[in-house]
Each structure stands twice: as C-alpha cells, then as structure tokens.
Design a protein around this motif. Structure first.
Motif, PDB file in Angstrom:
ATOM      1  N   ILE A 142      -3.170  -7.602  -0.507  1.00 51.53           N
ATOM      2  CA  ILE A 142      -2.141  -6.137  -0.401  1.00 51.53           C
ATOM      3  C   ILE A 142      -1.309  -6.483   0.504  1.00 51.53           C
ATOM      4  O   ILE A 142      -1.401  -7.524   1.536  1.00 51.53           O
ATOM      5  N   SER A 143      -0.376  -5.556   0.866  1.00 55.22           N
ATOM      6  CA  SER A 143       0.300  -5.504   1.988  1.00 55.22           C
ATOM      7  C   SER A 143       0.554  -4.259   2.733  1.00 55.22           C
ATOM      8  O   SER A 143       1.259  -3.206   2.051  1.00 55.22           O
ATOM      9  N   GLN A 165      -6.053   7.197   1.330  1.00 55.06           N
ATOM     10  CA  GLN A 165      -6.023   6.493   2.568  1.00 55.06           C
ATOM     11  C   GLN A 165      -6.476   5.034   2.414  1.00 55.06           C
ATOM     12  O   GLN A 165      -6.631   4.452   1.226  1.00 55.06           O
ATOM     13  N   LEU A 166      -5.928   4.140   3.551  1.00 53.22           N
ATOM     14  CA  LEU A 166      -6.120   2.891   3.224  1.00 53.22           C
ATOM     15  C   LEU A 166      -7.476   2.317   2.907  1.00 53.22           C
ATOM     16  O   LEU A 166      -7.413   1.192   1.904  1.00 53.22           O
ATOM     17  N   PRO A 167      -8.601   2.828   3.525  1.00 59.27           N
ATOM     18  CA  PRO A 167      -9.775   2.240   2.812  1.00 59.27           C
ATOM     19  C   PRO A 167      -9.979   2.343   1.588  1.00 59.27           C
ATOM     20  O   PRO A 167     -10.511   1.572   0.866  1.00 59.27           O
ATOM     21  N   THR A 174       0.765  -1.261  -0.006  1.00 60.76           N
ATOM     22  CA  THR A 174       0.090   0.175  -0.141  1.00 60.76           C
ATOM     23  C   THR A 174       0.765   1.192  -0.095  1.00 60.76           C
ATOM     24  O   THR A 174       0.408   2.187  -0.383  1.00 60.76           O
ATOM     25  N   ALA A 175       2.216   1.177   0.312  1.00 61.67           N
ATOM     26  CA  ALA A 175       2.964   2.399   0.157  1.00 61.67           C
ATOM     27  C   ALA A 175       2.902   2.954  -1.429  1.00 61.67           C
ATOM     28  O   ALA A 175       3.218   4.059  -1.689  1.00 61.67           O
ATOM     29  N   GLN A 187      -0.871   3.165   8.318  1.00 61.10           N
ATOM     30  CA  GLN A 187      -2.103   3.311   7.444  1.00 61.10           C
ATOM     31  C   GLN A 187      -3.130   2.313   8.335  1.00 61.10           C
ATOM     32  O   GLN A 187      -4.422   2.950   8.356  1.00 61.10           O
ATOM     33  N   VAL A 188      -2.797   1.455   8.655  1.00 60.54           N
ATOM     34  CA  VAL A 188      -3.734   0.456   9.601  1.00 60.54           C
ATOM     35  C   VAL A 188      -4.167   1.401  10.931  1.00 60.54           C
ATOM     36  O   VAL A 188      -5.630   1.400  11.162  1.00 60.54           O
TER      37      VAL A 188
END
Length: 291
Positions: free
Chosen positions: A39-40, A23-25, A15-16, A45-46
C-alpha cells in the motif's frame, strides 16, 4: 515487460482510493485479505490510526509500502513559513522510515495560500526556487536517515495550487542538479494521470535510467476520463479512459523500474461512492487486464 495477466503480486493500493469508505486499519486488512501485498498510505490516515500501531499492523500482514504520501509543500510567504515546511518534511521522512516505505513522495507546492483562494504571492519562479532549496535541504536529512525522496510532477492544471513542477523533464532536471551522482536518494514518482499527455514522455522516461540505475522510484496508475468532470477528483479506473497504460508501463520498465504499479484514484462521483470491497476487487481485475 512483466506479465500482470495472471497475478496481482505487483499491485499496490494508494489508500486514497478507498479513503471515503474505510479508515486505514480496515484498508490494510481488506488489502491483505485479497493478497494485495503493498500500500501507499497518507500521513493523515497514519496519524489517525497511530504511527506505531500502523507499523505493527503492516508487519503482521507482511505488507510493504510502495511509497508514503506525502512530503513537499515547501513554499511560503516568509522565512518562518519556509522553516515550518522544512520541519514538517523532516517529520514526514521520519514517519516514512518508521514504516519502511520505499520512498517519500513529494508534492512540492506552489503559490502559498492558493489552495484556499488567497495566494500570498504570484511569482511562480520564486516558488520554483523555494521548492529547489527545500528539496535540497530535505535531501541532506534524507541521506542521513536513508529515506529516498520521490518528486511527483503534477499536471499543469495544478501548477498554481499544488505543484510548480509539472513535467517529468522538470523533475528529472531537479534530480540531476541536486543529486548528480544518482545515489538513489532522489528520484521521481511518475503518475500517469499527471504525465500521460506529455509529448516528451517516452524520451524523458528513457532518460530516467536503466536496469542498473533509475530515477523512477514510484509508478502510479489510474485513467483519464473523457470528459473529465472534475480535474482533481474524477480519475478513472484503469481501462475506462484514454491512457495507453501498457505502452507506458513498457517504457517505465525499460527505464529500470521493477516495483509496484500503485493504483491511486480520486473519484468523488464514482469509485468513492461504491462499496470498498467492489473498488478493491475491480482494481485487482483491471491490474491484470489493463495495467
């Protein structure tokens, strides 16, 4: 060797790669919309999205985690600092388990304080000893929880600030020392950006395992640009640089790796400046043509 040309079912997105756009969502939703099934994510972010909320969203999409970024940074100037690092790694293991990650990736750390330009000591041998002891301690807890740890060797240019384990050989030596039974709980995350240059790469990948048992727990792809304008944040899209990606993947799969090829691109001047959808679509296309 698997044929990726007609499908991206074995593509995972670190996700980088689109952290500056979304954003992550939204990253999770956009990946799911494109049929990217893994994903990783990164811990920050989490944390911003919420651990349980992230878990629910992943389950709703039927999405897997090829890894979780990251644990490590074990070194410190004193015993109190070492204890803080171990406690943080325990939390990282718990988070990875909650999200059902394939492994927790360890960027092990090196000279404490060097990232801010003020190293608290300069003894890299000491740093490597602290890393070894820290991984050994984390491994005890990881075994209890059932979360594999993956040591990521970083390019020597990052030996002072981020990781004093800089070759696949060194990472595998640590695995052999701390997990001689090859239990599957300790292995390596091999990132081509950090390892492609190594004259021992083919030999050490072969050493990592076979179809029955392998130390290769995660495999990260991008490319090395010429010239590279920033050694941290100028990674290339697969196919835009000099890394022999298909040859290396062949070695990796011969050594027993059958998981996701995880795209991890830090690109301040290029891919982080583009629309997130364009980045993901290009990753899908290059996964088929270049990886």
């Amino acid at each position: 060797m698997r044929d990726f040309s007609s499908s991206h079912e074995w593509l995972s997105m670190n996700t980088a790669t689109v952290r500056k756009q979304w954003q992550l969502p939204q990253i999770i939703d956009e990946c799911a919309r494109r049929g990217i099934r893994a994903i990783s994510p990164w811990r920050d972010q989490v944390a911003a999205a919420g651990l349980q909320a992230t878990r629910r969203q992943l389950k709703e999409h039927g999405m897997q985690l090829s890894g979780y970024c990251r644990g490590g940074f074990y070194t410190a100037a004193d015993q109190a600092g070492l204890a803080v690092a171990l406690d943080d790694n325990r939390r990282a293991i718990d988070e990875a388990k909650t999200l059902d990650a394939a492994c927790l990736v360890l960027v092990v750390g090196s000279l404490p304080g060097a990232l801010s330009g003020k190293p608290q000591y300069t003894d890299i041998a000491r740093a490597r000893n602290e890393v070894r002891d820290g991984i050994a301690a984390s491994l005890e807890y990881a075994r209890e929880v059932g979360m594999p740890l993956a040591i990521e060797p970083l390019h020597p240019m990052q030996a002072a600030e981020r990781a004093c384990i800089n070759t696949l050989e060194h990472a595998l030596d640590l695995c052999d020392a701390l997990d001689p039974g090859q239990t599957g709980m300790l292995g390596v995350a091999m990132d081509v950006y950090h390892c492609w240059w190594d004259p021992k790469l083919e030999q050490q990948i072969a050493r990592a395992g076979d179809a029955e048992h392998t130390r290769l727990l995660a495999y990260h792809v991008c490319d090395w640009l010429t010239p590279t304008r920033d050694l941290l944040n100028d990674r290339g899209m697969m196919g835009d640089g000099v890394v022999e990606l298909k040859k290396i993947r062949g070695w990796v799969e011969q050594a027993g790796f059958a998981g996701f090829a995880e795209v991890e691109i830090f690109s301040e001047r290029d891919w982080w400046q583009r629309p997130g959808g364009e980045v993901l679509d290009t990753c899908v296309a290059r996964h088929k043509s270049a990886v």
